[in-house]
Design a protein around this motif. Structure first.
Motif, mmCIF file in Angstrom:
data_model
loop_
_atom_site.group_PDB
_atom_site.id
_atom_site.type_symbol
_atom_site.label_atom_id
_atom_site.label_comp_id
_atom_site.label_asym_id
_atom_site.label_seq_id
_atom_site.Cartn_x
_atom_site.Cartn_y
_atom_site.Cartn_z
ATOM 1 N N ARG A 198 0.919 -1.072 0.033
ATOM 2 C CA ARG A 198 -0.034 0.001 -0.140
ATOM 3 C C ARG A 198 0.847 1.233 -0.121
ATOM 4 N N GLY A 199 0.559 2.095 -0.783
ATOM 5 C CA GLY A 199 1.221 3.716 -0.773
ATOM 6 C C GLY A 199 0.417 4.468 -1.321
ATOM 7 N N LEU A 200 1.284 5.590 -1.952
ATOM 8 C CA LEU A 200 0.918 6.775 -2.374
ATOM 9 C C LEU A 200 1.716 7.204 -3.633
ATOM 10 N N VAL A 201 1.295 7.388 -4.806
ATOM 11 C CA VAL A 201 2.194 7.723 -6.063
ATOM 12 C C VAL A 201 2.489 9.119 -5.955
ATOM 13 N N ALA A 246 -5.996 -4.000 -18.986
ATOM 14 C CA ALA A 246 -7.055 -3.474 -17.804
ATOM 15 C C ALA A 246 -6.642 -2.176 -17.789
ATOM 16 N N PRO A 247 -7.827 -1.203 -17.355
ATOM 17 C CA PRO A 247 -7.328 0.305 -17.182
ATOM 18 C C PRO A 247 -6.418 0.547 -16.296
ATOM 19 N N PHE A 248 -5.636 1.653 -16.612
ATOM 20 C CA PHE A 248 -4.185 1.698 -15.892
ATOM 21 C C PHE A 248 -4.857 2.614 -14.400
ATOM 22 N N LEU A 249 -4.643 2.046 -13.485
ATOM 23 C CA LEU A 249 -5.331 2.718 -12.225
ATOM 24 C C LEU A 249 -4.390 3.358 -11.191
ATOM 25 N N PHE A 250 -3.310 3.679 -11.570
ATOM 26 C CA PHE A 250 -2.089 4.540 -10.746
ATOM 27 C C PHE A 250 -2.316 5.817 -11.322
ATOM 28 N N TYR A 251 -2.638 6.837 -10.285
ATOM 29 C CA TYR A 251 -2.654 8.232 -10.549
ATOM 30 C C TYR A 251 -1.643 8.745 -9.636
ATOM 31 N N PRO A 252 -1.196 10.054 -10.191
ATOM 32 C CA PRO A 252 -0.237 10.869 -9.216
ATOM 33 C C PRO A 252 -0.953 11.411 -7.916
ATOM 34 N N GLN A 253 -0.224 11.422 -6.970
ATOM 35 C CA GLN A 253 -0.807 11.924 -5.498
ATOM 36 C C GLN A 253 -2.023 11.033 -5.159
ATOM 37 N N ARG A 254 -2.194 9.809 -5.365
ATOM 38 C CA ARG A 254 -3.385 9.089 -5.000
ATOM 39 C C ARG A 254 -2.898 7.664 -4.240
ATOM 40 N N PHE A 255 -3.573 7.380 -3.399
ATOM 41 C CA PHE A 255 -3.193 5.874 -2.746
ATOM 42 C C PHE A 255 -3.606 4.928 -3.828
ATOM 43 N N PHE A 256 -2.936 3.907 -3.271
ATOM 44 C CA PHE A 256 -3.199 2.604 -4.197
ATOM 45 C C PHE A 256 -2.909 1.283 -3.167
ATOM 46 N N GLU A 257 -3.475 0.306 -3.634
ATOM 47 C CA GLU A 257 -3.302 -1.127 -2.782
ATOM 48 C C GLU A 257 -3.158 -2.295 -3.893
ATOM 49 N N VAL A 258 -1.981 -2.773 -3.738
ATOM 50 C CA VAL A 258 -1.517 -4.058 -4.732
ATOM 51 C C VAL A 258 -1.440 -5.174 -4.050
ATOM 52 N N LEU A 259 -2.184 -6.356 -4.357
ATOM 53 C CA LEU A 259 -2.462 -7.675 -3.692
ATOM 54 C C LEU A 259 -1.841 -8.492 -4.851
ATOM 55 N N VAL A 298 7.113 5.944 -5.671
ATOM 56 C CA VAL A 298 5.987 5.922 -4.647
ATOM 57 C C VAL A 298 6.367 5.865 -3.290
ATOM 58 N N GLN A 299 5.396 6.425 -2.443
ATOM 59 C CA GLN A 299 5.798 6.486 -0.889
ATOM 60 C C GLN A 299 5.161 5.354 -0.350
ATOM 61 N N LEU A 300 5.760 4.425 0.240
ATOM 62 C CA LEU A 300 5.132 3.098 0.656
ATOM 63 C C LEU A 300 4.530 3.314 2.193
ATOM 64 N N TYR A 301 3.386 2.563 2.532
ATOM 65 C CA TYR A 301 2.753 2.660 3.982
ATOM 66 C C TYR A 301 2.840 1.406 4.389
ATOM 67 N N CYS A 302 2.557 0.405 3.543
ATOM 68 C CA CYS A 302 2.623 -0.910 4.121
ATOM 69 C C CYS A 302 3.139 -2.025 3.094
ATOM 70 N N VAL A 303 4.009 -2.867 3.803
ATOM 71 C CA VAL A 303 4.431 -3.937 2.849
ATOM 72 C C VAL A 303 4.032 -5.200 3.846
ATOM 73 N N HIS A 304 3.357 -6.050 3.394
ATOM 74 C CA HIS A 304 3.203 -7.357 4.169
ATOM 75 C C HIS A 304 2.904 -8.524 3.492
ATOM 76 N N SER A 305 3.571 -9.530 3.984
ATOM 77 C CA SER A 305 3.485 -10.805 3.279
ATOM 78 C C SER A 305 2.982 -11.912 4.176
#
Length: 305
Positions: A198-201, A246-259, A298-305
């Motif tokens: 999880r993070g912020l672009v 698929a639509p490109f879902l990364f946007y500047p200054q927006r949060f994201f979550e990759v699983l 990106v700025q990361l807020y969470c890295v979990h495995s």
């Protein structure tokens, strides 16, 4: 798996409610799944230069008449000689005893990031990475299902996290992981295991890469987002590139979550809770992976495995 298909094997606790960007205030929205211990709400915005006050209400419903109970009322006030925050609870149409916190960390004309972290008995609030206050519940947390934002505030983003991503160390509100980031996988990957990033672009992004490496530093599979041509692709150990349709879902200054969900013979991908497809990886290769490496804008807020 086709674009837009849900990732059924992922537990509900991992799914991120879609963030909201630049909502018009007053703003009222449902909190998916309600509130529970461990849930976090992130509020990013700017205090106008002429602001008098604003409030963030965690409500038990969204009716207008009668007015719903408010389990937690967070109310910064700027128009007094000593700016402060009032916290309170509205029950049965009556306000309870208010609690006041001086030394308000918010400033007129300044941007902010407020985090509301809900525990078993109290909510903790941080402002710009620093703990500010805690407030003991007077109504059951399970009754809260609505967020309301009112008053003099410019909201840039509202984010919802079902699992507190800030418990990986002793710090309660860390600034995030440095990029590039390396995360050990001492046991490799096994079916059913989920990797969460999880993070912020950043404002002017170039690329974002998530790679899985073995002990020889080979990367059997890499997920790469290119902001220049707005593509998302799987890249194999041998440099072969497979675009994700698929639509490109990364946007500047927006949060994201990759699983990334590990299954027998490969990995499934979800972005912001939406399944985007899969890639085949030999099961033996998955078991030999020892490092998750993340790099890019990106700025990361969470890295979990």
């Amino acid at each position: 798996m086709s674009p837009g298909e849900k990732l059924d094997p992922i537990p509900d606790s991992f799914i991120l409610q879609p963030p909201v960007f630049h909502p018009v205030v007053p703003y009222v929205t449902t909190i998916f799944g309600g509130l529970h211990a461990g849930k976090m709400v992130m509020l990013q915005g700017v205090v106008p230069l002429d602001a008098h006050r604003f409030q963030v209400d965690f409500q038990c419903g969204c009716s207008l008449c009668p007015r719903p109970d408010i389990a937690f009322h967070f109310n910064p006030r700027f128009h007094t000689t000593k700016p402060h925050v009032i916290c309170n609870t509205l029950h049965g149409g009556r306000w309870q005893r208010e609690a006041r916190w001086p030394h308000l960390a918010l400033r007129r004309g300044s941007s902010f990031l407020i985090l509301f972290l809900f525990g078993n008995e109290e909510v903790k609030v941080s402002v710009n990475g620093q703990h500010f206050l805690h407030f003991h519940y007077r109504l059951p947390l399970s009754h809260v299902n609505t967020l309301g934002i009112f008053g003099d505030i410019l909201v840039e983003a509202v984010g919802f996290l079902n699992i507190n991503p800030f418990v990986e160390g002793s710090r309660e509100y860390p600034a995030g992981h440095k990029v590039p980031c390396s995360h050990a996988l001492p046991q490799g990957l096994s079916p059913g295991q989920v990797i969460i990033v999880r993070g912020l672009v950043l404002q002017e992004p170039k690329h974002f890469t998530v790679s899985l490496r073995d002990q020889a530093a080979h990367a059997p599979v890499t997920l790469r987002a290119s902001f220049a041509d707005r593509t998302l692709a799987w890249i194999s150990r041998w440099g072969q590139k497979k675009l994700i349709s698929a639509p490109f879902l990364f946007y500047p200054q927006r949060f994201f979550e990759v699983l990334l969900l590990c299954q027998e013979g490969g990995l499934k991908l979800a972005l912001n809770g939406q399944g985007l497809g899969a890639t085949s990886v030999n099961q033996q290769a998955l078991e030999q992976l020892r490092e998750l490496r993340i790099s890019g804008s990106v700025q990361l807020y969470c890295v979990h495995s």
